[in-house]
Design an enzyme around this catalytic site. Structure first.
Site, PDB file in Angstrom:
ATOM      1  N   LYS A  56      31.461  29.015  42.101  1.00 46.97           N
ATOM      2  CA  LYS A  56      31.862  29.870  43.222  1.00 46.97           C
ATOM      3  C   LYS A  56      30.654  30.424  43.973  1.00 46.97           C
ATOM      4  CE  LYS A  56      35.628  31.225  40.187  1.00 46.97           C
ATOM      5  NZ  LYS A  56      34.959  31.052  38.904  1.00 46.97           N
ATOM      6  N   TYR A  88      28.374  34.946  37.528  1.00 45.90           N
ATOM      7  CA  TYR A  88      28.526  35.093  36.076  1.00 45.90           C
ATOM      8  C   TYR A  88      27.180  34.967  35.359  1.00 45.90           C
ATOM      9  CZ  TYR A  88      33.505  33.947  36.951  1.00 45.90           C
ATOM     10  OH  TYR A  88      34.798  33.906  37.406  1.00 45.90           O
ATOM     11  N   HIS A 122      34.174  33.230  46.349  1.00 43.81           N
ATOM     12  CA  HIS A 122      34.598  34.101  45.247  1.00 43.81           C
ATOM     13  C   HIS A 122      35.428  35.297  45.714  1.00 43.81           C
ATOM     14  CE1 HIS A 122      33.183  35.110  40.915  1.00 43.81           C
ATOM     15  NE2 HIS A 122      34.430  35.502  41.092  1.00 43.81           N
TER      16      HIS A 122
END
Length: 315
Positions: free
Chosen positions: A77, A52, A110
């Site tokens: 993750k 992210y 993930h």
């Protein structure tokens, strides 16, 4: 109790996970204030991930909130380019460094696919295809298991696995995942898969609890928005709640944690009011609106066929 006054679920580790969390995908610049607003509103569960690009902002928000670290459940993750067993520990340390934390409450794999080993998040060949690597997710998970002994990770788990992949993982490793994070909402309920997780003692965290709010999900052009579903809207009127809040309450009523994402202080506070009890008849009415509709399938772009034995694969 570190989460006093907050609804929680018990993980197979014995730890508690707050039922409502803040998702921090996209728009890294907005996440510092979003995390601060969420913690101020009463959230105690923050979800981020290496890919992210928000771990630094999330860490700042946590520090500036004034809420003690032991009162916050933090998930991050492992990204696909760090699946080689030798890379898993250093990848965790990179996340800890960016977050400015000594430990993570929950560390998830993930996706069950390995990208080419290296520092590129999305390695591509000359034709723009994702470069994958022949690294077994079982070996990646075994490296994650070792991190539990370091104290830097309190629990480990997975995200975006098919049922056959979860089965294979459990059969070939020692630690049953504490959590499986996956797309789940009233239009993608995956009832049999949810029952399977209960049998195995794996907690489910729902991402995309509002279905298709993000513009990248093209399916909303065809199917409309989950939050406009008349069943959710009508039930909301009964309780003086929004359809968003009803969607969150539905997931929590089924024993799952939910991680809506928002940058707006008003929406963050509104989502916090999604922790309320639905009557059995209303819960059953929502259970009937399952469309087996999956919005998030990265199979084409990631070079790996995901969700092969789950609902919603054909959409």
């Amino acid at each position: 109790m570190p989460f006093e006054g907050v609804k929680t679920f018990k993980l197979n580790t014995g730890a508690e996970i707050p039922a409502l969390g803040l998702g921090t995908w996209q728009d890294a610049d907005a996440q510092e204030s979003a995390v601060k607003e969420a913690l101020k509103a009463g959230y105690r569960h923050i979800d981020t991930a290496r890919c992210y690009g928000t771990e630094g902002s999330v860490g700042k928000g946590i520090r500036e909130s004034g809420v003690p670290r032991n009162e916050i459940f933090v998930t991050t993750k492992l990204w696909n380019n760090k699946h080689h067993p030798d890379d898993v520990g250093p990848a965790l340390q990179d996340s800890l460094n960016d977050l400015g934390l000594d430990y993570i409450d929950l560390f998830l794999m993930h996706w069950p696919v390995a990208f080419k080993r290296g520092d590129e998040m999305f390695p591509k060949d000359k034709d723009g295809n994702t470069l994958t690597d022949d690294i077994d997710y079982v070996d990646t998970y075994k490296a994650m298991e070792k991190l539990l002994k370091t104290g830097k990770v309190k629990a480990i788990g997975i995200s975006n696995f098919a049922k056959k992949e979860v089965d294979r993982l459990i059969q070939n490793t020692e630690v049953v995942p504490a959590v499986h994070q996956m797309e789940c909402h009233p239009w993608l309920q995956q009832k049999e898969f949810m029952d399977y997780h209960k049998e195995k003692g794996i907690h489910v965290t729902q991402y995309s609890p509002f279905g298709n709010q993000n513009e990248i999900y093209k399916a909303q052009e065809k199917h409309g928005k989950l939050v406009d579903d008349k069943t959710l809207v009508e039930i909301g009127k009964k309780y003086g709640k929004s359809s968003n809040q009803v969607a969150l309450a539905w997931g929590i009523a089924h024993g799952r944690s939910v991680i809506p994402k928002s940058k707006s202080a008003e929406r963050i506070a509104q989502n916090f009011q999604g922790v309320f009890d639905l009557e059995k008849s209303d819960l059953e009415a929502i259970d009937r609106i399952d469309k087996k509709l999956r919005f998030n399938d990265s199979s084409a772009s990631f070079g790996y066929n995901f969700f092969t034995d789950l609902d919603g694969k054909e959409n």
